[in-house]
Design a protein around this motif. Structure first.
Motif, short mmCIF file in Angstrom:
data_model
loop_
_atom_site.label_atom_id
_atom_site.label_comp_id
_atom_site.label_asym_id
_atom_site.label_seq_id
_atom_site.Cartn_x
_atom_site.Cartn_y
_atom_site.Cartn_z
N ILE A 13 -12.68 -25.67 -40.54
CA ILE A 13 -13.98 -26.27 -40.68
C ILE A 13 -14.38 -27.07 -39.46
O ILE A 13 -13.71 -27.65 -39.12
CB ILE A 13 -13.62 -27.33 -41.91
CG1 ILE A 13 -13.14 -26.64 -43.24
CG2 ILE A 13 -15.03 -27.95 -42.46
CD1 ILE A 13 -12.57 -27.77 -44.44
N LEU A 71 -15.25 -26.61 -46.71
CA LEU A 71 -13.90 -27.35 -47.41
C LEU A 71 -13.73 -26.61 -48.80
O LEU A 71 -12.37 -26.50 -49.05
CB LEU A 71 -14.25 -28.91 -47.73
CG LEU A 71 -13.39 -29.69 -48.27
CD1 LEU A 71 -11.83 -29.67 -47.32
CD2 LEU A 71 -13.69 -31.17 -48.42
N LEU A 84 -9.19 -28.67 -38.44
CA LEU A 84 -10.42 -29.41 -38.57
C LEU A 84 -11.36 -29.72 -37.23
O LEU A 84 -10.57 -30.69 -36.56
CB LEU A 84 -10.30 -30.63 -39.40
CG LEU A 84 -9.70 -30.36 -40.61
CD1 LEU A 84 -9.14 -31.68 -41.27
CD2 LEU A 84 -10.34 -29.70 -41.69
N ILE A 99 -13.05 -37.28 -48.64
CA ILE A 99 -12.76 -36.12 -48.10
C ILE A 99 -11.32 -36.31 -47.44
O ILE A 99 -10.48 -35.36 -47.55
CB ILE A 99 -13.53 -35.60 -47.18
CG1 ILE A 99 -14.82 -34.98 -48.01
CG2 ILE A 99 -13.07 -34.32 -46.58
CD1 ILE A 99 -16.07 -34.74 -47.19
N ILE A 103 -7.87 -34.01 -48.70
CA ILE A 103 -7.41 -33.26 -47.40
C ILE A 103 -5.74 -33.58 -47.53
O ILE A 103 -4.90 -32.82 -47.73
CB ILE A 103 -7.89 -33.36 -45.98
CG1 ILE A 103 -9.22 -32.59 -46.13
CG2 ILE A 103 -6.97 -32.81 -45.24
CD1 ILE A 103 -9.93 -32.69 -44.99
#
Length: 173
Positions: A13, A71, A84, A99, A103
């Motif tokens: 991401i 995501l 990331l 988030i 994660i």
């Protein structure tokens, strides 16, 4: 290990997320391998439904929403390695906190490598590498690094977020 197998182990991401000019469903599951139920479970945080039209080049979705689509794709695929790269840079701080918790929970058994400027994004990682001018200047746990050095200086320079960062570090006992 071949390149196809290697790529199948990673999810990424980035700060500039990639989406297709297609439906949200196709963006999250480009190969059609998952059921609608599986996709809906991965979409809990997204504002639009599965059939929403998307234009990858225009403002149909904001950059932050595109990061959320990526995501959701990573959550669905359950990869062993998650990269990331400023993955929440276009998302507000409240959503970023949600988030980060997601994660930590969903990728608990995965290796997560994160590049981030927001200190709270990495404070609970096992190991932090602090870079300056492209070089690693220190590494270790946030708790140890926060006592002195570059990370300490970053926390002190974080202004109104400083108190919250210090409290987060204290809670890591």
């Amino acid at each position: 290990m071949g390149i196809t197998e290697l790529r199948s182990k990673f999810a990424c991401i980035s700060q500039v997320p990639f989406v297709f000019s297609d439906s949200l469903r196709r963006n999250i599951d480009p190969f059609g391998r998952f059921s609608d139920g599986d996709i809906l479970a991965a979409l809990q945080k997204l504002p639009q439904g599965l059939s929403s039209s998307m234009d990858a080049g225009e403002a149909a979705l904001s950059a932050g929403q595109k990061q959320l689509v990526c995501l959701a794709r990573a959550l669905l695929e359950k990869r062993r390695f998650l990269i990331l790269d400023e993955a929440t840079s276009n998302i507000d701080h409240r959503t970023d906190a949600i988030i980060q918790k997601l994660i930590r929970n969903e990728f608990a058994g995965a290796t997560v490598v994160a590049v981030a400027h927001r200190l709270q994004t990495v404070l609970d990682f096992d190991r932090i590498f602090v870079l300056s001018k492209g070089q690693i200047v220190e590494s270790g746990s946030a708790r140890n690094l926060a006592e002195r050095g570059e990370l300490h200086s970053m926390i002190l320079g974080s202004g109104n977020q400083r108190h919250r960062l210090i409290e987060e570090l204290k809670s890591q006992k």
